[in-house]
Design an enzyme around this catalytic site. Structure first.
Site, short mmCIF file in Angstrom:
data_model
loop_
_atom_site.label_atom_id
_atom_site.label_comp_id
_atom_site.label_asym_id
_atom_site.label_seq_id
_atom_site.Cartn_x
_atom_site.Cartn_y
_atom_site.Cartn_z
N LYS A 83 10.24 11.18 3.57
CA LYS A 83 11.35 10.21 3.59
C LYS A 83 11.89 10.06 5.00
O LYS A 83 12.13 11.04 5.70
CB LYS A 83 12.47 10.64 2.63
N ARG B 34 3.94 4.07 -1.28
CA ARG B 34 4.18 4.79 -2.55
C ARG B 34 4.80 3.86 -3.58
O ARG B 34 4.36 3.78 -4.73
CB ARG B 34 5.10 6.00 -2.31
N ALA C 185 0.83 -1.22 0.00
CA ALA C 185 0.00 0.00 0.00
C ALA C 185 0.86 1.27 0.00
O ALA C 185 0.33 2.38 -0.03
CB ALA C 185 -0.93 0.00 1.22
N GLY D 268 20.00 0.56 -3.59
CA GLY D 268 19.43 1.78 -3.00
C GLY D 268 18.72 2.60 -4.06
O GLY D 268 18.03 3.57 -3.74
N ASN D 269 18.89 2.21 -5.33
CA ASN D 269 18.24 2.94 -6.42
C ASN D 269 18.17 2.02 -7.63
O ASN D 269 19.20 1.50 -8.07
CB ASN D 269 19.03 4.21 -6.74
N HIS E 112 14.94 14.99 -1.20
CA HIS E 112 13.80 14.07 -1.29
C HIS E 112 12.56 14.70 -0.66
O HIS E 112 12.67 15.65 0.11
CB HIS E 112 14.09 12.75 -0.57
N HIS E 113 11.42 14.07 -0.92
CA HIS E 113 10.13 14.49 -0.39
C HIS E 113 10.11 14.48 1.15
O HIS E 113 10.92 13.80 1.79
CB HIS E 113 9.02 13.56 -0.92
N THR F 100 20.66 6.06 -1.89
CA THR F 100 21.37 6.38 -3.13
C THR F 100 22.60 7.25 -2.84
O THR F 100 23.68 7.01 -3.40
CB THR F 100 20.42 7.12 -4.10
#
Ligand code: NAD
Length: 269
Positions: free
Chosen positions: A162, A15, A13, A126-127, A158-159, A169
């Protein structure tokens, strides 16, 4: 087109979980089920209902075994404790490959994943984007070529939601820069610059972090000498880039022998 897989998703559920469902279906795979935290309001819903994707099979469960039934790959973008719980369960069971995208593991937790890879095939990154995977190689090369008289600074944005910092990354890029200098990142990582006695130590790798609105992920590695600087930058423009990379990793790792693999291995770089 790769053979069709039956995939289980941990953190379905979230992102990334929702992006993974769309990417799995777009690449012709089916879903055995999804796991969520015990307290999640989504437990018991079908994945089709959760994601608005009518073609999705399976349901959201708090039970690992229910989500895993019939799966050949487990994809995990959750939090370290949830990933480790799943890893230990799957290691005891065998026969399932893992794709781990969760970030923020402690060194001890990283060691547990490496140990489980003697029994399981695991791709961990990590990415999962092609751009960042390439960027790691470029950073390693630039760091080796430029030498320790060049300062290295890694910045990430980042948003606001986070949890871990610096991002997985940014740490991967730091490790690539340290490898270029032939030393582990722990030996070269600078302490945060803060306070009256915060001068940069020569030869170190610095990190800076911003948390801003809905930014998906931006990373910059800057190399600086006294007469010139060099910058390498990556921007993720859509979260689906990570999901498609993770599904590509699932296609690659299903049926492989045990081992801890990276996106370099998946992309043949
Ligand atoms: P999110 O918070 O939106 O989603 C995480 C989900 O995990 C939530 O739905 C949460 O309820 C669920 N969860 C928590 N505990 C659980 C448990 N015990 N069992 C099952 N589910 C549980 O976060 P996100 O943005 O989707 O990111 C998830 C992780 O993936 C983070 O560590 C993030 O840094 C990482 N990430 C990695 C990449 C990559 O390319 N490797 C890209 C984006 C995000």
């Amino acid at each position: 087109m790769a053979d069709s897989l039956n995939i289980a998703i941990n953190g379905i559920a979230g992102r990334m979980g929702q992006q993974l469902v769309a990417a799995a279906l777009a690449r012709g795979h089916s879903l055995s089920g999804g796991k969520e935290a015990d307290k999640s309001a989504h437990i018991g819903r079908t994945i089709a209902e959760l994601t608005g994707q009518p073609a999705a099979t399976g349901a959201v469960s708090e039970r690992l075994e229910t989500a895993l039934a019939g799966a050949s790959v487990w994809i995990d973008f959750t939090v370290p404790a949830a990933t480790l719980e799943a890893l230990e369960h799957i290691a005891g069971r065998g026969g399932i490959a893992l794709v781990i995208g969760t970030t923020g593991f402690s060194p001890g937790e990283e060691a547990r994943i490496a140990e489980a890879a003697s029994r399981l095939a695991i791709v961990k990154a990590g990415n999962f984007s092609l751009g960042v995977t390439l960027l790691q190689g470029l950073v390693r090369r630039a760091s080796a070529a430029l030498g320790p008289e060049w300062d290295i600074e890694i910045s990430e944005t980042h948003h606001r939601h986070k949890k871990d910092a610096p991002s997985g990354t940014a740490l991967m890029l730091g490790e690539a820069a340290a490898e270029g200098r032939g030393a582990p990142l722990e030996a070269l990582r600078s302490a945060p610059y803060d306070g009256p006695d915060a001068a940069r130590a020569p030869g170190t790798i610095g990190f800076s972090v911003r948390r801003l609105g809905g930014v998906i992920g931006e990373h910059e590695v800057r190399f600086g000498a006294l007469q010139e600087t060099l910058s390498l930058t990556h921007m993720a423009l859509d979260r689906s880039v990570f999901a498609h990379g993770a599904i590509q990793a699932a296609e690659w790792v299903a049926g492989r022998p045990p081992g801890l693999y990276s996106m370099d291995d998946v992309l043949g770089l």
